[in-house]
Design a protein around this motif. Structure first.
Motif, mmCIF file in Angstrom:
data_model
loop_
_atom_site.group_PDB
_atom_site.id
_atom_site.type_symbol
_atom_site.label_atom_id
_atom_site.label_comp_id
_atom_site.label_asym_id
_atom_site.label_seq_id
_atom_site.Cartn_x
_atom_site.Cartn_y
_atom_site.Cartn_z
ATOM 1 N N GLN A 28 10.802 -11.822 17.849
ATOM 2 C CA GLN A 28 11.368 -11.178 19.030
ATOM 3 C C GLN A 28 11.812 -12.204 20.061
ATOM 4 N N ARG A 29 11.021 -13.242 20.238
ATOM 5 C CA ARG A 29 11.408 -14.279 21.194
ATOM 6 C C ARG A 29 12.659 -15.021 20.740
ATOM 7 N N SER A 30 12.925 -15.022 19.436
ATOM 8 C CA SER A 30 14.133 -15.650 18.911
ATOM 9 C C SER A 30 15.350 -14.745 19.015
ATOM 10 N N GLY A 31 15.134 -13.484 19.350
ATOM 11 C CA GLY A 31 16.255 -12.595 19.572
ATOM 12 C C GLY A 31 16.381 -11.428 18.630
ATOM 13 N N TYR A 32 15.538 -11.360 17.588
ATOM 14 C CA TYR A 32 15.621 -10.229 16.672
ATOM 15 C C TYR A 32 15.162 -8.945 17.359
ATOM 16 N N ASP A 33 15.839 -7.860 17.042
ATOM 17 C CA ASP A 33 15.478 -6.537 17.545
ATOM 18 C C ASP A 33 14.540 -5.897 16.520
ATOM 19 N N VAL A 34 13.236 -6.045 16.749
ATOM 20 C CA VAL A 34 12.234 -5.550 15.792
ATOM 21 C C VAL A 34 11.632 -4.266 16.352
ATOM 22 N N SER A 35 12.067 -3.148 15.817
ATOM 23 C CA SER A 35 11.605 -1.872 16.338
ATOM 24 C C SER A 35 10.647 -1.152 15.404
ATOM 25 N N VAL A 36 10.565 -1.616 14.149
ATOM 26 C CA VAL A 36 9.790 -0.909 13.137
ATOM 27 C C VAL A 36 8.813 -1.841 12.443
ATOM 28 N N LEU A 37 7.575 -1.387 12.285
ATOM 29 C CA LEU A 37 6.572 -2.056 11.477
ATOM 30 C C LEU A 37 6.537 -1.361 10.117
ATOM 31 N N PHE A 38 6.266 -2.106 9.061
ATOM 32 C CA PHE A 38 6.270 -1.544 7.709
ATOM 33 C C PHE A 38 4.975 -1.938 7.010
ATOM 34 N N ASN A 39 4.232 -0.930 6.564
ATOM 35 C CA ASN A 39 2.944 -1.168 5.920
ATOM 36 C C ASN A 39 2.855 -0.403 4.606
ATOM 37 N N MET A 40 2.294 -1.048 3.597
ATOM 38 C CA MET A 40 2.068 -0.411 2.307
ATOM 39 C C MET A 40 0.623 0.071 2.220
ATOM 40 N N LEU A 41 0.471 1.353 1.854
ATOM 41 C CA LEU A 41 -0.834 1.998 1.750
ATOM 42 C C LEU A 41 -1.265 2.120 0.294
ATOM 43 N N THR A 42 -2.546 2.432 0.111
ATOM 44 C CA THR A 42 -3.046 2.797 -1.206
ATOM 45 C C THR A 42 -2.376 4.093 -1.655
ATOM 46 N N GLU A 43 -2.476 4.399 -2.940
ATOM 47 C CA GLU A 43 -1.744 5.547 -3.469
ATOM 48 C C GLU A 43 -2.164 6.878 -2.844
ATOM 49 N N ASP A 44 -3.392 6.952 -2.295
ATOM 50 C CA ASP A 44 -3.800 8.196 -1.634
ATOM 51 C C ASP A 44 -3.272 8.296 -0.204
ATOM 52 N N GLY A 45 -2.642 7.229 0.286
ATOM 53 C CA GLY A 45 -2.049 7.248 1.612
ATOM 54 C C GLY A 45 -3.031 7.115 2.756
ATOM 55 N N GLU A 46 -4.281 6.763 2.465
ATOM 56 C CA GLU A 46 -5.309 6.746 3.510
ATOM 57 C C GLU A 46 -5.547 5.361 4.115
ATOM 58 N N TYR A 47 -5.448 4.305 3.309
ATOM 59 C CA TYR A 47 -5.798 2.960 3.768
ATOM 60 C C TYR A 47 -4.693 1.965 3.424
ATOM 61 N N SER A 48 -4.587 0.905 4.242
ATOM 62 C CA SER A 48 -3.606 -0.134 3.951
ATOM 63 C C SER A 48 -4.060 -0.969 2.760
ATOM 64 N N ARG A 49 -3.103 -1.400 1.963
ATOM 65 C CA ARG A 49 -3.417 -2.216 0.788
ATOM 66 C C ARG A 49 -3.964 -3.574 1.184
ATOM 67 N N SER A 50 -3.448 -4.160 2.253
ATOM 68 C CA SER A 50 -3.798 -5.542 2.573
ATOM 69 C C SER A 50 -5.156 -5.680 3.248
ATOM 70 N N ALA A 74 1.444 3.318 -2.798
ATOM 71 C CA ALA A 74 1.638 2.967 -4.203
ATOM 72 C C ALA A 74 0.395 2.337 -4.785
ATOM 73 N N ALA A 75 0.238 2.470 -6.105
ATOM 74 C CA ALA A 75 -0.726 1.666 -6.853
ATOM 75 C C ALA A 75 -0.112 0.280 -7.044
ATOM 76 N N TRP A 76 -0.936 -0.675 -7.470
ATOM 77 C CA TRP A 76 -0.401 -2.024 -7.628
ATOM 78 C C TRP A 76 0.713 -2.083 -8.656
ATOM 79 N N ASP A 77 0.609 -1.309 -9.732
ATOM 80 C CA ASP A 77 1.629 -1.401 -10.776
ATOM 81 C C ASP A 77 2.935 -0.707 -10.374
ATOM 82 N N ASP A 78 2.934 -0.020 -9.245
ATOM 83 C CA ASP A 78 4.131 0.651 -8.750
ATOM 84 C C ASP A 78 4.580 0.091 -7.405
#
Length: 221
Positions: A28-50, A74-78
């Motif tokens: 952002q300090r370099s000038g990019y317009d970052v409005s969205v965060l993107f996170n990958m969840l477990t396949e049940d959609g409850e917890y983040s993978r990382s 997603a699962a890891w294989d997907d």
């Protein structure tokens, strides 16, 4: 990072921790317009993978920063197929840049650059090859606040769970001989306040769970 046109719209690959936060800040300090965060969840959609964080916690974190957040599940294989599908969605919104908080894991950088290329994105890694000591000191002096929310149990005791990442913690990590930034998974963090936040995020600690040699502290809002 070089200054860029503010018309370049970006997302930030988001774990909730210190490194993606510092990468977002730098972008952002370099000038990019970052409005969205993107996170990958477990396949049940409850917890983040990382980091094993609850979806509701990440939503509250994004809200405290005034950001939108997009999830994939997603699962890891997907994982790659779903990741690419979500990039297509982001591109349909006019976003063409991805910001990532990697420091020096070459295999992951290769993956990031490959999938971004497939989807027509530019991959930006503001922290790449940063000196560990410099990076952690920059974080400590930045005004951000973070709590330790997972540990690799062969590296750190679970007593660290819930502790704030501060100079005393970094000194202890240094004495223990572990990577100061936890780049080998020795610990992960959750950022809850700082310059990017419109307000501090209030949360409470819950149960500790074990999975694959790691201990995770569940946080709730």
């Amino acid at each position: 990072m070089e200054k860029v046109s503010s018309s370049e719209k970006a997302f930030c690959s988001w774990s909730g921790g210190k490194d993606c936060c510092m990468a977002l800040d730098a972008a952002q300090r370099s000038g990019y317009d970052v409005s969205v965060l993107f996170n990958m969840l477990t396949e049940d959609g409850e917890y983040s993978r990382s980091h094993g964080l609850k979806r509701s916690l990440l939503e509250a974190q994004a809200g405290a920063m005034g950001k939108g957040i997009l999830f994939g599940r997603a699962a890891w294989d997907d994982y790659e197929r779903v990741f690419l599908e979500r990039l297509d969605l982001l591109r349909s919104r006019g976003i063409t840049v991805g910001v990532f908080g990697d420091i020096d894991l070459a295999a992951h950088r290769e993956w990031v650059e490959r999938v971004c290329s497939i989807a027509g994105f530019k991959a930006v890694l503001p922290l790449w090859n940063r000196d560990r000591e410099m990076h952690i000191q920059d974080f400590l002096s930045s005004g951000y606040r973070a709590a330790v929310i997972s540990v690799r149990e062969d590296a750190l005791d679970r007593k660290w769970l819930g502790r704030h990442l501060d100079p005393a913690a970094v000194d202890a990590f240094r004495k223990a001989g572990i990577d100061l930034c936890g780049e080998e998974g020795e610990y992960h963090t959750f950022v809850f306040d700082g310059p990017l936040f419109e307000k501090p995020l209030e949360f409470i600690s819950g149960r500790i769970q074990n999975h694959g040699g790691y201990a995770f502290l569940e946080l709730r809002v």
